[in-house]
Design an enzyme around this catalytic site. Structure first.
Site, PDB file in Angstrom:
ATOM      1  CB  ALA A  36      -0.967  -0.014   1.176  1.00 32.04           C
ATOM      2  CG  LEU A  37       4.509   0.400  -1.784  1.00 28.86           C
ATOM      3  CD1 LEU A  37       5.558   0.103  -2.848  1.00 28.86           C
ATOM      4  CD2 LEU A  37       5.102   0.217  -0.389  1.00 28.86           C
ATOM      5  CG  HIS A  38       2.470   6.278   1.743  1.00 26.27           C
ATOM      6  ND1 HIS A  38       3.675   6.798   2.198  1.00 26.27           N
ATOM      7  CD2 HIS A  38       2.014   5.483   2.729  1.00 26.27           C
ATOM      8  CE1 HIS A  38       3.911   6.337   3.413  1.00 26.27           C
ATOM      9  NE2 HIS A  38       2.928   5.521   3.759  1.00 26.27           N
ATOM     10  N   GLY A  40       5.864   8.350   0.963  1.00 23.54           N
ATOM     11  CA  GLY A  40       6.824   8.121   2.043  1.00 23.54           C
ATOM     12  C   GLY A  40       7.694   6.901   1.755  1.00 23.54           C
ATOM     13  CG  HIS A  41       5.989   2.965   1.620  1.00 18.37           C
ATOM     14  ND1 HIS A  41       4.634   3.169   1.597  1.00 18.37           N
ATOM     15  CD2 HIS A  41       6.240   2.256   2.745  1.00 18.37           C
ATOM     16  CE1 HIS A  41       4.080   2.607   2.649  1.00 18.37           C
ATOM     17  NE2 HIS A  41       5.028   2.042   3.371  1.00 18.37           N
ATOM     18  CG  ASP A 154       6.096   3.148  11.624  1.00 21.16           C
ATOM     19  OD1 ASP A 154       5.044   3.036  12.257  1.00 21.16           O
ATOM     20  OD2 ASP A 154       6.141   3.203  10.379  1.00 21.16           O
ATOM     21  CG  MET A 188       2.333  11.059   3.137  1.00 15.14           C
ATOM     22  SD  MET A 188       3.168  10.936   1.558  1.00 15.14           S
ATOM     23  CE  MET A 188       2.839  12.577   0.923  1.00 15.14           C
ATOM     24  CB  SER A 189      -0.082   6.447   7.597  1.00 12.70           C
ATOM     25  OG  SER A 189      -0.532   5.165   8.023  1.00 12.70           O
TER      26      SER A 189
HETATM   27  O1  PAF Z   1       6.919  -0.387   8.906  1.00  2.42           O
HETATM   28  C1  PAF Z   1       6.441  -1.391   8.317  1.00  2.42           C
HETATM   29  O2  PAF Z   1       5.807  -1.282   7.259  1.00  2.42           O
HETATM   30  C2  PAF Z   1       6.604  -2.769   8.930  1.00  2.42           C
HETATM   31  O3  PAF Z   1       6.508  -2.706  10.311  1.00  2.42           O
HETATM   32  C3  PAF Z   1       7.891  -3.481   8.495  1.00  2.42           C
HETATM   33  C4  PAF Z   1       9.132  -2.737   8.954  1.00  2.42           C
HETATM   34  C5  PAF Z   1       7.912  -3.615   6.976  1.00  2.42           C
HETATM   35  C6  PAF Z   1       7.930  -4.891   9.095  1.00  2.42           C
HETATM   36  O4  PAF Z   1       6.837  -5.648   8.695  1.00  2.42           O
END
Ligand code: PAF
Length: 284
Positions: A36-38, A40-41, A154, A188-189
């Site tokens: 579910a990339l945004h 931020g990723h 996180d 973003m999440s």
């Molecule tokens: O931050 C996340 O998306 C998850 O906690 C991770 C680091 C991919 C581990 O499943």
């Protein structure tokens, strides 16, 4: 048009590709995600490309980090869209293992991290950080990258990962990347997609609450006075509950009262069924 992103689902194929790159003298980064990339990723992928020659992204919705009443079943899954976004960002390989590949029959091991795992999200989500530490340990050992990148969104998770990587002598550099925000400040999440328009309008009050605490600390006030006020501000703004809002030492995550060293202000609050977390740094 760029070529479609190669996808591997098995650890053996992942290792074969990484060792082929290594034979060519190339360096490798891993960006672990749950999909579910945004943006931020994608900023993690972009930072990876600045540091190394080849970037692998993993997409795995890790069951062991979700509690029994959490959102594992409804967590968004959209591999095709994710693969397209990763291609656009310049990623070289997608590792998308199955649950059986990651947790084969008889799996019986967990990585449990003390200290930084305790309190904050660790207090509200029992077992969560053991699930994260276990899957990230596996991903690091499966890929053995030079660098692994994680978002500061996180922040406690990042501290947990730094801790066990050091404690277990995992030879990977852990790189934290600043949180990407929407125009109104909301971090973003992937979970932002759960919110109704009304909840989405309330959500940016979370980072506003954190900024208010930062201002108060800069003016000489104490965390013990600022945090309860910020928590009631969030409830007044429309949040249904506040899991925590706390000021911690930026490095150790030990509780902190006044701005006499770099601090981190962290919060988690709920809007209906959606749990939002955020944090900001504040320096003396
Ligand atoms: O931050 C996340 O998306 C998850 O906690 C991770 C680091 C991919 C581990 O499943």
């Amino acid at each position: 048009m760029s070529a479609p992103l190669p996808v591997v689902r098995g650890v053996a194929e992942l290792r074969a590709q990484v060792s082929a790159w290594r034979k060519e003298g190339l360096t490798v980064a891993l960006v672990p995600t749950m999909g579910a990339l945004h943006a931020g990723h994608l900023s993690l992928v972009k930072r990876g490309l600045e540091l190394v020659d080849r970037v692998v992204a993993s997409v795995f919705v890790n069951p062991t980090q979700f509690g029994p009443n959490e959102d594992f079943a409804r967590y968004p899954r959209q591999e095709e869209q994710d693969a397209a976004a990763l291609t656009g960002a310049g990623c070289h390989l997608l590792f998308a293992p199955t649950v059986d590949e990651m947790y084969p029959q008889g799996f019986a091991t967990a990585v449990s991290v003390g200290g930084v795992s305790e309190g904050l999200c660790g207090a509200v989500r029992p077992g969560h950080f053991a699930g994260v530490a276990t899957v990230v340990t596996k991903l690091l050992l499966q890929c053995l990258p030079d660098v692994a990148l994680f978002g500061e969104k996180d922040y406690q998770q990042l501290a947990v990962i730094r801790r066990f990587a050091r404690d277990l002598d995992i030879p990977v550099r852990i790189e934290g990347v600043a949180t990407m925000r929407e125009e109104d400040g909301l971090a973003m999440s992937s979970r932002n997609a759960y919110m109704t328009p009304e909840q989405r309008a309330i959500a940016p009050w979370l980072v506003r609450g954190l900024s208010g605490i930062a201002d108060g600390l800069r003016a000489g006030a104490k965390a013990a006075d600022l945090c309860p006020m910020a928590a009631s501000g969030l409830l007044k703004a429309g949040f249904d509950s506040v899991d925590y809002i706390e000021v911690r030492d930026a490095a150790s995550l030990a509780p902190a009262e006044t701005l006499d060293r770099p601090l981190r202000i962290l919060a988690a609050a709920r809007l209906g069924k959606t749990r939002l977390i955020d944090n900001i740094g504040v320096e003396p």
